[in-house]
Design an enzyme around this catalytic site. Structure first.
Site, PDB file in Angstrom:
ATOM      1  N   PRO A  99       0.855  -0.740  -0.417  1.00 27.98           N
ATOM      2  CA  PRO A  99       0.098  -0.092  -0.073  1.00 27.98           C
ATOM      3  C   PRO A  99       0.571   1.466  -0.396  1.00 27.98           C
ATOM      4  O   PRO A  99       0.404   1.988  -0.707  1.00 27.98           O
ATOM      5  CB  PRO A  99      -0.829   0.211   1.332  1.00 27.98           C
ATOM      6  CG  PRO A  99      -0.950  -2.248   1.570  1.00 27.98           C
ATOM      7  CD  PRO A  99       0.235  -2.500   1.184  1.00 27.98           C
ATOM      8  N   GLU A 140       5.473  -3.035 -13.567  1.00 27.22           N
ATOM      9  CA  GLU A 140       7.255  -3.676 -13.828  1.00 27.22           C
ATOM     10  C   GLU A 140       7.862  -2.673 -13.880  1.00 27.22           C
ATOM     11  O   GLU A 140       8.290  -1.911 -14.508  1.00 27.22           O
ATOM     12  CB  GLU A 140       6.963  -4.738 -15.026  1.00 27.22           C
ATOM     13  CG  GLU A 140       6.146  -5.781 -14.651  1.00 27.22           C
ATOM     14  CD  GLU A 140       6.472  -6.828 -14.972  1.00 27.22           C
ATOM     15  OE1 GLU A 140       8.084  -6.643 -15.767  1.00 27.22           O
ATOM     16  OE2 GLU A 140       6.121  -7.494 -15.500  1.00 27.22           O
ATOM     17  N   THR A 150       6.717   2.597 -13.585  1.00 34.62           N
ATOM     18  CA  THR A 150       6.589   3.158 -14.583  1.00 34.62           C
ATOM     19  C   THR A 150       7.534   3.703 -15.356  1.00 34.62           C
ATOM     20  O   THR A 150       8.767   3.377 -15.381  1.00 34.62           O
ATOM     21  CB  THR A 150       5.985   4.484 -13.463  1.00 34.62           C
ATOM     22  OG1 THR A 150       6.770   5.343 -13.074  1.00 34.62           O
ATOM     23  CG2 THR A 150       5.034   4.132 -12.116  1.00 34.62           C
TER      24      THR A 150
HETATM   25  N1  COS Z   1      20.320  -6.049 -10.732  1.00 44.14           N
HETATM   26  C1  COS Z   1      20.742  -6.112 -10.120  1.00 44.14           C
HETATM   27  N2  COS Z   1      21.140  -5.580  -8.892  1.00 44.14           N
HETATM   28  C2  COS Z   1      20.510  -4.440  -9.220  1.00 44.14           C
HETATM   29  C3  COS Z   1      19.892  -3.727 -10.070  1.00 44.14           C
HETATM   30  C4  COS Z   1      19.449  -4.868 -11.687  1.00 44.14           C
HETATM   31  N3  COS Z   1      19.144  -4.410 -12.190  1.00 44.14           N
HETATM   32  N4  COS Z   1      18.962  -2.124  -9.739  1.00 44.14           N
HETATM   33  C5  COS Z   1      19.922  -2.134  -8.346  1.00 44.14           C
HETATM   34  N5  COS Z   1      20.281  -3.897  -8.292  1.00 44.14           N
HETATM   35  C6  COS Z   1      20.713  -3.395  -7.306  1.00 44.14           C
HETATM   36  C7  COS Z   1      21.930  -2.069  -6.871  1.00 44.14           C
HETATM   37  O1  COS Z   1      23.582  -2.914  -7.754  1.00 44.14           O
HETATM   38  C8  COS Z   1      22.155  -2.025  -5.438  1.00 44.14           C
HETATM   39  O2  COS Z   1      22.697  -2.787  -5.367  1.00 44.14           O
HETATM   40  P1  COS Z   1      24.233  -2.255  -3.648  1.00 44.14           P
HETATM   41  O3  COS Z   1      23.804  -1.910  -2.914  1.00 44.14           O
HETATM   42  O4  COS Z   1      25.042  -3.737  -3.621  1.00 44.14           O
HETATM   43  O5  COS Z   1      25.073  -1.256  -4.691  1.00 44.14           O
HETATM   44  C9  COS Z   1      20.771  -2.435  -5.176  1.00 44.14           C
HETATM   45  O6  COS Z   1      20.464  -3.595  -6.041  1.00 44.14           O
HETATM   46  C10 COS Z   1      20.302  -1.348  -4.715  1.00 44.14           C
HETATM   47  O7  COS Z   1      20.073  -0.338  -6.113  1.00 44.14           O
HETATM   48  P2  COS Z   1      19.628   1.703  -6.381  1.00 44.14           P
HETATM   49  O8  COS Z   1      20.410   2.043  -4.781  1.00 44.14           O
HETATM   50  O9  COS Z   1      19.208   1.364  -7.356  1.00 44.14           O
HETATM   51  O10 COS Z   1      18.073   1.336  -5.531  1.00 44.14           O
HETATM   52  P3  COS Z   1      17.328   2.329  -5.288  1.00 44.14           P
HETATM   53  O11 COS Z   1      16.192   2.299  -3.792  1.00 44.14           O
HETATM   54  O12 COS Z   1      18.028   3.582  -5.368  1.00 44.14           O
HETATM   55  O13 COS Z   1      15.940   1.503  -6.134  1.00 44.14           O
HETATM   56  C11 COS Z   1      14.745   1.884  -8.487  1.00 44.14           C
HETATM   57  C12 COS Z   1      16.497   1.907  -7.546  1.00 44.14           C
HETATM   58  C13 COS Z   1      13.991   3.193  -7.701  1.00 44.14           C
HETATM   59  C14 COS Z   1      15.389   1.755  -9.951  1.00 44.14           C
HETATM   60  C15 COS Z   1      13.718   0.162  -8.077  1.00 44.14           C
HETATM   61  O14 COS Z   1      13.326   1.100  -6.752  1.00 44.14           O
HETATM   62  C16 COS Z   1      12.824   0.245  -9.212  1.00 44.14           C
HETATM   63  O15 COS Z   1      13.210  -0.417  -9.766  1.00 44.14           O
HETATM   64  N6  COS Z   1      11.262  -0.003  -8.838  1.00 44.14           N
HETATM   65  C17 COS Z   1      10.503   0.075  -9.822  1.00 44.14           C
HETATM   66  C18 COS Z   1      10.084  -0.898  -8.634  1.00 44.14           C
HETATM   67  C19 COS Z   1       8.852  -1.405  -9.681  1.00 44.14           C
HETATM   68  O16 COS Z   1       9.339  -1.343 -11.089  1.00 44.14           O
HETATM   69  N7  COS Z   1       8.016  -1.809  -9.543  1.00 44.14           N
HETATM   70  C20 COS Z   1       7.168  -2.614 -10.184  1.00 44.14           C
HETATM   71  C21 COS Z   1       5.976  -3.579  -9.078  1.00 44.14           C
HETATM   72  S1  COS Z   1       6.688  -5.251 -10.227  1.00 44.14           S
HETATM   73  S2  COS Z   1       5.475  -5.550 -10.915  1.00 44.14           S
END
Ligand code: COS
Length: 384
Positions: free
Chosen positions: A127, A364, A366
């Site tokens: 949520p 997946e 936005t």
């Molecule tokens: N593959 C492997 N590892 C990854 C990765 C990827 N594609 N993307 C990020 N990571 C790792 C990073 O390397 C980091 O690891 P370290 O701490 O060891 O360096 C860790 O994950 C955290 O990454 P980051 O600092 O980029 O995280 P953030 O909290 O800043 O978030 C976003 C990044 C915003 C990109 C992420 O939260 C996201 O994708 N949000 C959208 C979520 C989504 O798609 N929701 C849909 C729901 S499912 S239908």
């Protein structure tokens, strides 16, 4: 990478026939009843659609990314709700087990996912946690050889049908960020799980989402994916990265379908004494859509090939999802415009696609999240 062109062609022929003969004729009834008929679900299983991405050694078809894209382009030629039914099982719900699970976990679950006996759902969103996925609040606290899970997951696709959930939960409440998150395989019949009522959505009737509520749900420690805490966020990101190419391919397929419908309508509909397809202002809309569909198709196939070649495609996957989903929205809008008043009337079907495809720009990740991922990667790359 295409492993064997003849095998792929046979699979695509079968999928194309299934789409044409079974799914397209069922679109209206599924939209009306919000249910996919059981015989269609059975045929999907028989075709192997639930096991597309499960490696052959675990009973699936083990398709490469490029092959998966080809199948999704074919599946996109009908209402996206059909893909959704097996989409979480071949995609975000199962790939965490494949990428990061132990051998015992893979052996236990992948064969049953491949046959469609078990449907997998991906439980990340909450949520208060959407785009900022690392801020999730659901907890999984270790007690002896179990974890006690508490929290609510929201908008979980296929939750009402799921046999297992790939669940992201915080195992370390002291770590409020990504490092405190772990991934679990949770069987849907575990006591302490309640599935909420089906969400009433804008579109994609036939595809179901719901809340999943965990109340003191006791999950065996053996269900921790890979047996390691703190890896769940990375597992989720890897799974979503691949999922973004998959969704982009579906966007292209559905855009092709809408474009075809718009073209046929424009050729049949007469105004001012000639088919409206003869008018340059209508032609401009068709041409813009065609160019964008072609561009997105090329992008998706290229990204898939690069991934198959073992390259890091985090940026490309987000570019595909961003461009293809936005393109699909524009194509839907033009298609409705070409249909004119008929575009607004349910009987003609195109307004249903218009509503269905709106989701592509949201789930997946936005469009705005894809922009962030792309730009961040560019900056990081430039700083090296
Ligand atoms: N593959 C492997 N590892 C990854 C990765 C990827 N594609 N993307 C990020 N990571 C790792 C990073 O390397 C980091 O690891 P370290 O701490 O060891 O360096 C860790 O994950 C955290 O990454 P980051 O600092 O980029 O995280 P953030 O909290 O800043 O978030 C976003 C990044 C915003 C990109 C992420 O939260 C996201 O994708 N949000 C959208 C979520 C989504 O798609 N929701 C849909 C729901 S499912 S239908």
């Amino acid at each position: 990478m295409i492993r064997d062109p003849q095998t792929l062609e046979a699979l695509l022929d079968a999928v194309n026939r299934f789409v044409r003969e079974r799914l397209v004729p069922a679109e209206a009834i599924v939209a009306e009843t919000d249910e996919i008929p059981e015989d269609i679900v059975r045929e999907m299983k028989e075709l192997g659609l639930f096991g597309l991405t499960v490696p052959e050694e675990y009973g699936g078809l083990g398709v490469t990314m490029e092959e998966e894209v080809m199948v999704m382009l074919a599946m996109g030629q009908t209402s996206p709700c059909f893909r959704s039914l097996f989409g979480t099982t071949v995609g975000i719900g199962s790939q965490g087990i494949l990428f990061d699970g132990t051998e015992a976990q893979r052996k236990k679950y992948l064969p049953r996912l491949a046959t469609g006996e078990l449907i997998a759902s991906f439980a990340l969103t909450e949520p208060d946690t959407g785009s900022d996925a690392a801020s999730l609040r659901t907890t999984a606290i270790r007690e002896g050889d179990h974890y006690i899970v508490n929290g609510t997951k929201r908008f979980i696709t296929n939750a009402p049908h799921a046999g297992i959930f790939t669940l992201m939960a915080r195992t370390n409440p002291q770590d409020k960020g990504a490092g405190g998150v772990s991934a679990f395989i949770v069987e849907a019949d575990t006591p302490g799980i309640t599935i909420g009522r089906k969400d009433r959505k804008m579109g994609q009737r036939g595809a179901h989402t719901a809340d999943v509520i965990f109340e003191n749900c006791k999950v065996p420690a053996s269900q921790l994916i890979g047996g390691r805490e703190g890896q769940g966020f990375k597992t989720a990101m890897k799974v979503l990265e691949k999922g973004r190419i998959h969704i982009a391919a579906i966007c292209v397929g559905v855009a092709e379908r809408m474009q075809r419908d718009a073209l046929h309508y424009a050729m049949e509909r007469n105004q001012f004494g000639q088919p409206i397809a003869e008018f340059q202002l209508v032609q401009a809309m068709l041409a813009d859509s065609q160019a964008e569909i072609y561009a997105a198709r090329c992008m998706v196939i290229d990204a898939a090939r690069q991934r198959d070649a073992g390259r890091n495609v985090a940026t490309e996957a987000s570019c595909c999802k961003l461009f293809a989903s936005e393109m699909c929205g524009r194509v839907a809008d033009r298609a409705v415009q070409i249909f004119g008043g008929a575009g607004y009337v349910s009987d003609y079907g195109i307004e249903r696609f218009y509503r269905d495809v709106r989701l592509f720009r949201l789930y997946e990740g936005t469009t705005q999240i894809q922009q962030i991922v792309i730009a961040r990667n560019l900056v990081r790359e430039a700083m090296r």
